[in-house]
Design a protein around this motif. Structure first.
Motif, mmCIF file in Angstrom:
data_model
loop_
_atom_site.group_PDB
_atom_site.id
_atom_site.type_symbol
_atom_site.label_atom_id
_atom_site.label_comp_id
_atom_site.label_asym_id
_atom_site.label_seq_id
_atom_site.Cartn_x
_atom_site.Cartn_y
_atom_site.Cartn_z
ATOM 1 N N PHE A 174 41.785 35.531 35.618
ATOM 2 C CA PHE A 174 40.714 36.397 35.116
ATOM 3 C C PHE A 174 40.928 36.698 33.633
ATOM 4 O O PHE A 174 39.987 36.678 32.837
ATOM 5 C CB PHE A 174 40.678 37.700 35.929
ATOM 6 N N THR A 175 42.185 36.953 33.277
ATOM 7 C CA THR A 175 42.520 37.155 31.865
ATOM 8 C C THR A 175 42.217 35.895 31.057
ATOM 9 O O THR A 175 41.705 35.970 29.933
ATOM 10 C CB THR A 175 44.006 37.525 31.718
ATOM 11 N N TYR A 176 42.544 34.737 31.614
ATOM 12 C CA TYR A 176 42.254 33.473 30.936
ATOM 13 C C TYR A 176 40.755 33.310 30.727
ATOM 14 O O TYR A 176 40.305 32.838 29.676
ATOM 15 C CB TYR A 176 42.796 32.304 31.751
ATOM 16 N N GLY A 177 39.980 33.715 31.701
ATOM 17 C CA GLY A 177 38.544 33.555 31.599
ATOM 18 C C GLY A 177 37.888 34.495 30.603
ATOM 19 O O GLY A 177 37.012 34.088 29.839
ATOM 20 N N PHE A 178 38.315 35.742 30.590
ATOM 21 C CA PHE A 178 37.582 36.752 29.834
ATOM 22 C C PHE A 178 38.394 37.440 28.737
ATOM 23 O O PHE A 178 37.848 38.260 27.993
ATOM 24 C CB PHE A 178 37.038 37.812 30.800
ATOM 25 N N SER A 193 51.861 43.800 37.040
ATOM 26 C CA SER A 193 50.723 44.624 37.449
ATOM 27 C C SER A 193 49.557 43.803 37.970
ATOM 28 O O SER A 193 48.748 44.310 38.753
ATOM 29 C CB SER A 193 50.263 45.518 36.299
ATOM 30 N N THR A 194 49.447 42.523 37.566
ATOM 31 C CA THR A 194 48.393 41.684 38.150
ATOM 32 C C THR A 194 48.605 41.571 39.657
ATOM 33 O O THR A 194 47.653 41.698 40.439
ATOM 34 C CB THR A 194 48.403 40.284 37.509
ATOM 35 N N SER A 195 49.848 41.352 40.064
ATOM 36 C CA SER A 195 50.168 41.269 41.493
ATOM 37 C C SER A 195 50.097 42.634 42.166
ATOM 38 O O SER A 195 49.627 42.753 43.309
ATOM 39 C CB SER A 195 51.566 40.680 41.681
ATOM 40 N N LEU A 196 50.550 43.674 41.468
ATOM 41 C CA LEU A 196 50.540 45.016 42.060
ATOM 42 C C LEU A 196 49.121 45.514 42.283
ATOM 43 O O LEU A 196 48.825 46.134 43.311
ATOM 44 C CB LEU A 196 51.311 45.986 41.168
ATOM 45 N N VAL A 208 43.256 54.475 29.938
ATOM 46 C CA VAL A 208 43.546 55.368 28.812
ATOM 47 C C VAL A 208 44.777 54.960 28.007
ATOM 48 O O VAL A 208 44.904 55.319 26.843
ATOM 49 C CB VAL A 208 43.722 56.831 29.291
ATOM 50 N N ALA A 209 45.703 54.225 28.620
ATOM 51 C CA ALA A 209 46.932 53.868 27.907
ATOM 52 C C ALA A 209 46.672 52.723 26.939
ATOM 53 O O ALA A 209 45.975 51.762 27.287
ATOM 54 C CB ALA A 209 48.022 53.481 28.900
ATOM 55 N N PRO A 210 47.192 52.801 25.730
ATOM 56 C CA PRO A 210 46.979 51.732 24.759
ATOM 57 C C PRO A 210 47.749 50.473 25.122
ATOM 58 O O PRO A 210 48.843 50.530 25.670
ATOM 59 C CB PRO A 210 47.531 52.333 23.446
ATOM 60 N N GLY A 211 47.147 49.321 24.835
ATOM 61 C CA GLY A 211 47.829 48.046 25.009
ATOM 62 C C GLY A 211 47.920 47.549 26.438
ATOM 63 O O GLY A 211 48.629 46.589 26.726
ATOM 64 N N ILE A 212 47.201 48.183 27.368
ATOM 65 C CA ILE A 212 47.249 47.751 28.762
ATOM 66 C C ILE A 212 46.205 46.662 28.993
ATOM 67 O O ILE A 212 45.045 46.787 28.589
ATOM 68 C CB ILE A 212 46.974 48.940 29.710
ATOM 69 N N GLY A 213 46.614 45.577 29.657
ATOM 70 C CA GLY A 213 45.697 44.459 29.928
ATOM 71 C C GLY A 213 44.848 44.731 31.154
ATOM 72 O O GLY A 213 45.173 44.283 32.261
ATOM 73 N N ILE A 214 43.760 45.453 30.966
ATOM 74 C CA ILE A 214 42.913 45.857 32.083
ATOM 75 C C ILE A 214 42.299 44.667 32.802
ATOM 76 O O ILE A 214 42.041 44.718 34.012
ATOM 77 C CB ILE A 214 41.803 46.829 31.583
ATOM 78 N N LEU A 215 42.090 43.552 32.093
ATOM 79 C CA LEU A 215 41.467 42.390 32.724
ATOM 80 C C LEU A 215 42.350 41.828 33.835
ATOM 81 O O LEU A 215 41.860 41.487 34.920
ATOM 82 C CB LEU A 215 41.179 41.312 31.672
ATOM 83 N N GLY A 216 43.649 41.715 33.571
ATOM 84 C CA GLY A 216 44.564 41.224 34.596
ATOM 85 C C GLY A 216 44.601 42.142 35.803
ATOM 86 O O GLY A 216 44.675 41.685 36.950
ATOM 87 N N HIS A 217 44.528 43.435 35.557
ATOM 88 C CA HIS A 217 44.511 44.406 36.640
ATOM 89 C C HIS A 217 43.258 44.231 37.494
ATOM 90 O O HIS A 217 43.327 44.210 38.723
ATOM 91 C CB HIS A 217 44.546 45.827 36.084
ATOM 92 N N LEU A 218 42.119 44.124 36.821
ATOM 93 C CA LEU A 218 40.848 43.980 37.539
ATOM 94 C C LEU A 218 40.827 42.692 38.350
ATOM 95 O O LEU A 218 40.422 42.676 39.517
ATOM 96 C CB LEU A 218 39.688 43.999 36.536
ATOM 97 N N GLY A 219 41.276 41.600 37.729
ATOM 98 C CA GLY A 219 41.299 40.326 38.439
ATOM 99 C C GLY A 219 42.224 40.360 39.641
ATOM 100 O O GLY A 219 41.885 39.854 40.722
ATOM 101 N N GLY A 220 43.402 40.949 39.478
ATOM 102 C CA GLY A 220 44.335 41.065 40.592
ATOM 103 C C GLY A 220 43.774 41.919 41.715
ATOM 104 O O GLY A 220 43.926 41.599 42.896
ATOM 105 N N PHE A 221 43.099 43.002 41.341
ATOM 106 C CA PHE A 221 42.509 43.908 42.327
ATOM 107 C C PHE A 221 41.452 43.193 43.169
ATOM 108 O O PHE A 221 41.460 43.269 44.401
ATOM 109 C CB PHE A 221 41.896 45.107 41.602
#
Length: 228
Positions: A109-113, A124-127, A167-180
């Motif tokens: 997902f990170t690769y895509g977007f 965190s992608t796995s978590l 809210v935290a700076p520098g967090i890769g939200i895309l990987g989190h969303l894709g993993g979720f």
């Protein structure tokens, strides 16, 4: 973190994942630092141009790399606490497969977007895949009060992590969303121990996983071709 060392013997996959993540972090720290761009690239963090050029291993290795000590401690805290729950629910083999596949989908997902110039990494992608799995369990076993309760019990943890990601700076939200999202889909492929899923649920979930992975790769490739 209230450490219970008996847990390391009881939950072998969770323990192995903790050891690998911590071990990689120590190696990075001793060889130039976990926040060094050169070191992150060398150890296999996500970097879209390098993936596009053939470094597809990064969609796996990035899930075992952490950028700074706090990043590692935050993720390992949640792995230590929620890993055993799902390893017990699914068994060691299926839990490991789910964990790795969720990480792969998150990184795809990170690769895509994601940005072409951003370097990302983390378990965190796995978590977040495990968090998505909890939601999927609630949906797929909604007539089972015990399994539904396990998913519901993690809702506050999921909410805290989502707020932190936003809210935290520098967090890769895309990987989190894709993993979720990946975790929700995987809950329809792998049944909980001593439970079953309908054939139609499994078929739809497998197709969804394959199609999404394909689309993420195509979108990522296209973004690099046009220099977005």
């Amino acid at each position: 973190m209230n450490m219970n060392f008996k847990r390391f013997g009881e939950y072998k996959v969770t323990s192995l994942l903790l050891i690998i993540n911590i071990g990689v972090f120590i190696m990075m720290t001793l060889s130039g630092g976990s926040e060094s761009t050169y070191n992150l690239i060398r150890f296999g963090a996500m970097a879209k141009p390098l993936v596009y050029e053939g470094g597809w291993r990064r969609i796996l290795t990035a899930s075992f790399i952490h950028i700074g000590l706090f990043h590692l401690l935050f993720n390992m805290y949640f792995l230590y606490n929620i890993g055993p729950i799902f390893e017990r629910l699914y068994g060691p083999g299926k839990f490991l497969i789910i964990y790795l596949l969720a990480g792969l989908i998150g990184n795809l997902f990170t690769y895509g977007f994601g940005s072409n110039t951003t370097i990302s990494a983390g378990a965190s992608t796995s978590l977040y895949g495990i968090f998505g799995l909890a939601i999927g369990i609630m949906l797929n076993y909604r007539d089972d009060p015990v399994l539904r309760g396990i998913g519901a019990s993690l809702l506050s943890t999921i909410a805290i992590n989502i707020i932190y990601s936003l809210v935290a700076p520098g967090i890769g939200i895309l990987g989190h969303l894709g993993g979720f999202v990946g975790g929700i889909i995987l809950s329809g492929i792998f049944p909980v121990r001593a439970r079953s899923l309908s054939s139609i649920t499994v078929i739809i979930s497998v197709l969804a996983l394959i199609i999404l992975a394909y689309l993420f790769v195509r979108i990522g490739n296209s973004s690099l071709k046009v220099g977005v």
